[in-house]
Design an enzyme around this catalytic site. Structure first.
Site, PDB file in Angstrom:
ATOM      1  N   CYS A   1     -10.917   3.526   0.550  1.00  0.00           N
ATOM      2  CA  CYS A   1     -10.034   2.470   1.084  1.00  0.00           C
ATOM      3  C   CYS A   1      -9.273   1.770  -0.045  1.00  0.00           C
ATOM      4  O   CYS A   1      -9.868   1.369  -1.052  1.00  0.00           O
ATOM      5  CB  CYS A   1     -10.874   1.449   1.841  1.00  0.00           C
ATOM      6  SG  CYS A   1      -9.898   0.081   2.469  1.00  0.00           S
ATOM      7  N   ASP A   2      -7.955   1.607   0.131  1.00  0.00           N
ATOM      8  CA  ASP A   2      -7.170   0.916  -0.900  1.00  0.00           C
ATOM      9  C   ASP A   2      -6.906  -0.549  -0.524  1.00  0.00           C
ATOM     10  O   ASP A   2      -6.107  -1.218  -1.175  1.00  0.00           O
ATOM     11  CB  ASP A   2      -5.857   1.675  -1.199  1.00  0.00           C
ATOM     12  CG  ASP A   2      -5.001   1.884   0.032  1.00  0.00           C
ATOM     13  OD1 ASP A   2      -5.349   1.350   1.100  1.00  0.00           O
ATOM     14  OD2 ASP A   2      -3.976   2.590  -0.078  1.00  0.00           O
ATOM     15  N   THR A   3      -7.582  -1.029   0.532  1.00  0.00           N
ATOM     16  CA  THR A   3      -7.441  -2.453   0.892  1.00  0.00           C
ATOM     17  C   THR A   3      -8.830  -3.069   1.108  1.00  0.00           C
ATOM     18  O   THR A   3      -9.056  -3.791   2.081  1.00  0.00           O
ATOM     19  CB  THR A   3      -6.569  -2.622   2.163  1.00  0.00           C
ATOM     20  OG1 THR A   3      -7.125  -1.814   3.210  1.00  0.00           O
ATOM     21  CG2 THR A   3      -5.133  -2.261   1.933  1.00  0.00           C
TER      22      THR A   3
ATOM     23  N   GLU B   1      -1.353  -0.288  13.104  1.00  0.00           N
ATOM     24  CA  GLU B   1      -2.070   0.716  12.295  1.00  0.00           C
ATOM     25  C   GLU B   1      -3.556   0.504  12.553  1.00  0.00           C
ATOM     26  O   GLU B   1      -4.088  -0.560  12.236  1.00  0.00           O
ATOM     27  CB  GLU B   1      -1.797   0.506  10.795  1.00  0.00           C
ATOM     28  CG  GLU B   1      -0.385   0.739  10.352  1.00  0.00           C
ATOM     29  CD  GLU B   1      -0.071   2.213  10.090  1.00  0.00           C
ATOM     30  OE1 GLU B   1      -0.999   2.992   9.801  1.00  0.00           O
ATOM     31  OE2 GLU B   1       1.113   2.578  10.194  1.00  0.00           O
TER      32      GLU B   1
ATOM     33  N   PHE C   1       4.689  -7.227   7.131  1.00  0.00           N
ATOM     34  CA  PHE C   1       3.299  -6.777   7.262  1.00  0.00           C
ATOM     35  C   PHE C   1       2.373  -7.961   7.501  1.00  0.00           C
ATOM     36  O   PHE C   1       2.450  -8.975   6.788  1.00  0.00           O
ATOM     37  CB  PHE C   1       2.852  -6.031   5.993  1.00  0.00           C
ATOM     38  CG  PHE C   1       3.471  -4.667   5.865  1.00  0.00           C
ATOM     39  CD1 PHE C   1       4.795  -4.524   5.461  1.00  0.00           C
ATOM     40  CD2 PHE C   1       2.738  -3.530   6.157  1.00  0.00           C
ATOM     41  CE1 PHE C   1       5.381  -3.272   5.360  1.00  0.00           C
ATOM     42  CE2 PHE C   1       3.311  -2.266   6.059  1.00  0.00           C
ATOM     43  CZ  PHE C   1       4.632  -2.134   5.655  1.00  0.00           C
TER      44      PHE C   1
ATOM     45  N   HIS D   1       5.321   4.329  -0.616  1.00  0.00           N
ATOM     46  CA  HIS D   1       5.288   3.003  -1.255  1.00  0.00           C
ATOM     47  C   HIS D   1       4.576   3.065  -2.606  1.00  0.00           C
ATOM     48  O   HIS D   1       4.873   2.276  -3.498  1.00  0.00           O
ATOM     49  CB  HIS D   1       4.634   1.965  -0.338  1.00  0.00           C
ATOM     50  CG  HIS D   1       3.294   2.345   0.195  1.00  0.00           C
ATOM     51  ND1 HIS D   1       3.113   3.408   1.047  1.00  0.00           N
ATOM     52  CD2 HIS D   1       2.075   1.819  -0.012  1.00  0.00           C
ATOM     53  CE1 HIS D   1       1.827   3.504   1.348  1.00  0.00           C
ATOM     54  NE2 HIS D   1       1.171   2.565   0.713  1.00  0.00           N
TER      55      HIS D   1
ATOM     56  N   CYS E   1     -14.328   2.994   4.609  1.00  0.00           N
ATOM     57  CA  CYS E   1     -14.001   4.274   3.953  1.00  0.00           C
ATOM     58  C   CYS E   1     -14.191   4.103   2.445  1.00  0.00           C
ATOM     59  O   CYS E   1     -13.733   3.098   1.875  1.00  0.00           O
ATOM     60  CB  CYS E   1     -12.548   4.640   4.219  1.00  0.00           C
ATOM     61  SG  CYS E   1     -12.120   4.620   5.962  1.00  0.00           S
TER      62      CYS E   1
ATOM     63  N   CYS F   1     -13.255  -5.243   8.488  1.00  0.00           N
ATOM     64  CA  CYS F   1     -13.257  -3.809   8.781  1.00  0.00           C
ATOM     65  C   CYS F   1     -14.704  -3.335   8.728  1.00  0.00           C
ATOM     66  O   CYS F   1     -15.418  -3.629   7.776  1.00  0.00           O
ATOM     67  CB  CYS F   1     -12.412  -3.013   7.790  1.00  0.00           C
ATOM     68  SG  CYS F   1     -12.303  -1.279   8.313  1.00  0.00           S
TER      69      CYS F   1
HETATM   70 FE1  SF4 Z   1     -10.994   0.053   7.054  1.00  0.00          FE
HETATM   71 FE2  SF4 Z   1      -9.938   0.680   4.676  1.00  0.00          FE
HETATM   72 FE3  SF4 Z   1     -10.912   2.610   6.246  1.00  0.00          FE
HETATM   73 FE4  SF4 Z   1      -8.645   1.321   6.905  1.00  0.00          FE
HETATM   74  S1  SF4 Z   1      -8.960   2.651   5.126  1.00  0.00           S
HETATM   75  S2  SF4 Z   1     -10.354   1.833   8.265  1.00  0.00           S
HETATM   76  S3  SF4 Z   1      -9.104  -0.761   6.140  1.00  0.00           S
HETATM   77  S4  SF4 Z   1     -12.070   0.941   5.316  1.00  0.00           S
END
Ligand code: SF4
Length: 207
Positions: free
Chosen positions: A47-49, A107, A34, A201, A44, A40
């Site tokens: 969002c988990d990142t 992705e 990865f 995961h 969102c 970004c």
């Molecule tokens: Fe951006 Fe997180 Fe939404 Fe993916 S999930 S588009 S990384 S805000």
């Protein structure tokens, strides 16, 4: 493309690189390297990142060096993710990964123009920021995260814009997965063109 990024794509801001298992989508279960890029602008709420949003958290890396690190793992699969990786010019990264004979999967939310050459493109549009038609048309996989019943309308809207052979998957949003999984099961039984994607995961306890 954002002015602060290297437009040539010879270097990229990296949040993390790691070898793990692709947990979701049609390629779930496969080992992969990865590459998580910084930045970004989709934001969102679930969002988990979120740590990937801020480019100041990143290390600037040369794409040749990234590809060499990826090539050292036993799997030939590489997942380019984020953040939103298409905020960057991915041409040079993909060329370097291809030279190492790696299979490169993307992705993306589909909100920025496509760059780079990929073996698999997974587009996961979000309701609050429209994906580009030109990216949807290139998708091998359309993955819609379902948080509420409203999101099925979004799924059908974007399913009209992808190629006929694109695989359609619905994935429960993790925080609400117990509630929405039941809705998704019924939806897929009634609309069998869709499949279910589970974030395996998270059950397996891997990144
Ligand atoms: Fe951006 Fe997180 Fe939404 Fe993916 S999930 S588009 S990384 S805000």
């Amino acid at each position: 493309m954002d002015e602060k990024f290297d437009k040539s794509g010879e270097t990229l801001p990296i949040i993390e690189e790691f070898y793990s298992i692709q947990g979701e989508g049609i390629n779930a279960g496969s080992a992969a390297y990865f590459i998580r890029l910084a930045g970004c602008d989709v934001c969102c709420e679930w969002c988990d990142t979120k740590q990937s949003w801020n480019i100041n958290n990143a290390t600037i890396c040369n794409v040749e060096e990234i590809a060499q690190r990826a090539s050292k793992e036993k799997s030939h699969n590489v997942v380019v993710t984020g953040g939103e990786p298409l905020m960057h010019n991915l041409d040079k990264l993909c060329e370097s990964l291809e030279r190492q004979c790696l299979s490169v999967w993307l992705e993306t939310s589909g909100t920025h123009p496509l760059s780079g050459n990929f073996d698999w493109i997974c587009v996961s549009p979000k309701s609050h920021k429209e994906p580009l038609d030109e990216v949807l048309e290139q998708a091998n996989e359309l993955k819609i995260v379902i948080k509420s019943e409203e999101d099925f309308k979004m799924a059908e809207k974007y399913a009209q814009k992808v190629a006929a052979e694109c695989i359609l998957v619905l994935q429960p949003e993790w925080e609400n997965h117990e509630k929405v999984s039941k809705l998704i099961i019924e939806y897929v039984k009634n609309h069998p063109v869709w499949k279910i994607s589970i974030q395996t995961h998270k059950y397996l306890g891997v990144r």
